[in-house]
Enzyme design. Sequence first.
Site, mmCIF file in Angstrom:
data_model
loop_
_atom_site.group_PDB
_atom_site.id
_atom_site.type_symbol
_atom_site.label_atom_id
_atom_site.label_comp_id
_atom_site.label_asym_id
_atom_site.label_seq_id
_atom_site.Cartn_x
_atom_site.Cartn_y
_atom_site.Cartn_z
ATOM 1 N N ASP A 1 0.851 -1.191 0.000
ATOM 2 C CA ASP A 1 0.000 0.000 0.000
ATOM 3 C C ASP A 1 0.886 1.239 0.000
ATOM 4 O OD1 ASP A 1 -2.095 1.754 0.250
ATOM 5 O OD2 ASP A 1 -2.584 1.214 2.329
ATOM 6 N N ASP B 1 -3.351 2.439 -5.856
ATOM 7 C CA ASP B 1 -2.119 2.492 -5.070
ATOM 8 C C ASP B 1 -1.951 1.326 -4.103
ATOM 9 O OD1 ASP B 1 -4.008 3.348 -3.098
ATOM 10 O OD2 ASP B 1 -2.340 4.250 -2.013
ATOM 11 N N GLU B 2 -2.718 0.281 -4.272
ATOM 12 C CA GLU B 2 -2.482 -0.882 -3.416
ATOM 13 C C GLU B 2 -2.840 -2.173 -4.136
ATOM 14 O OE1 GLU B 2 -5.377 -1.464 -0.084
ATOM 15 O OE2 GLU B 2 -5.793 0.658 -0.441
HETATM 16 MG MG MG Z 1 -2.452 3.936 0.129
#
Ligand code: MG
Length: 394
Positions: free
Chosen positions: A11, A106-107
Amino acid sequence: MPAARTILHVDMDAFFASVEQRDNPALLGKPVVVGGSPDKRGVVAAASYEARTFGIRSAMPTREAYRRCPEAIFVKGRMAVYSAVSKQVFSIFEDITPLVQPVSVDEAFLDITGALHLWENDPVRIAEHIRARIRNELRLTASVGIAPNKFLAKLASDLNKPDGLSLVPRTQPEIDAFLAPLAVGRIWGVGKKTEAQLSRHGIHTIDDLQRTPLDQLIQGFGEHSARHLRALSRGLDDRPVHERDTEKSISSEHTFDQDQTDPAVWRACLLEQSEDVGRRLRKGGFWTQCIHIKLRNDRFETITRQQTLALPTRRDLDIHHTALALLQKNAPSRPVRLLGVGASPLTDTPVVPGPQQLDLFSEPAPIAPPSDKLDEVLDALRAKYGKNALKRGG
Ligand SMILES: [Mg+2]
């Protein structure tokens, strides 16, 4: 007993805000809020760690963020830049394993079970390698959770944020002990409401949840939720990591009997398709962070256009507003033969619990109820009385 797996959840830390700070050193060390200006309607898409010390969080109304920290620097998001950085991040993941499941821009989950033997069977080496590449090549930081399943990996990545690494032990007694002291709110899917409900039953920590007799949980929460909560309190989760290229997309297309020139017809068609896509997302238990439209004209020229959203959604109106905006931006100059709306990639993990919103970077925000409730009611009625039982106004 399924074979032991090793899953990473990676993350990026305060992703959009960190990209802004990286690209504009004047923002370094300052409270930065990505998501438009405080005087307009909208919600926070990301907050730098400096802004978080003021209690500013993703999905909070920008106005509220301003109230908490008037000196914060509000920047309009640059989705195209974040998308490009996201591609770089994912290509680092894919150098390790093809089993990469995006949760959002974003993860991601990475199933590294099959890659471990190349790394002396040490998952920490893989995690540190990924973190180092992100730091050196992208000048950003990421936090990683390492665990036997997705639920625990996601929970773990959050424990040492930012720039952290957490390793969940492997045996059941160790997992029970690892989870015991944590607040029930750490459990994926336990939002503020469930947390309050659990707390009324005297359940505050995961330890409390592990100790509550199952029949008592069933009385309070119903059979399904009770069993689910019980499993998660012990860290059990056997959902697989879905590979990106085999990942499903959901779309709805329509070829007109006669090529259409009337924008009102196009819009009505997009509404129906958006509702269809939304219904199927909800039915399948998915969210999406990318909506696309497909347009084919009378010369059989076809274009597809897509928009990445700041937060995942599965709401009809979010999908419809995005599809409409894409249509407006790419207004057909010739009669339209085919129209379509789609969502992909899909995720089974909503990043932000509670109200799912979008349009963070542009105004006006869609006027829509704050939850899935209306959509769910419509789904139920349509399942019972047929697809055309109820229609939204265009
Ligand atoms: Mg994040």
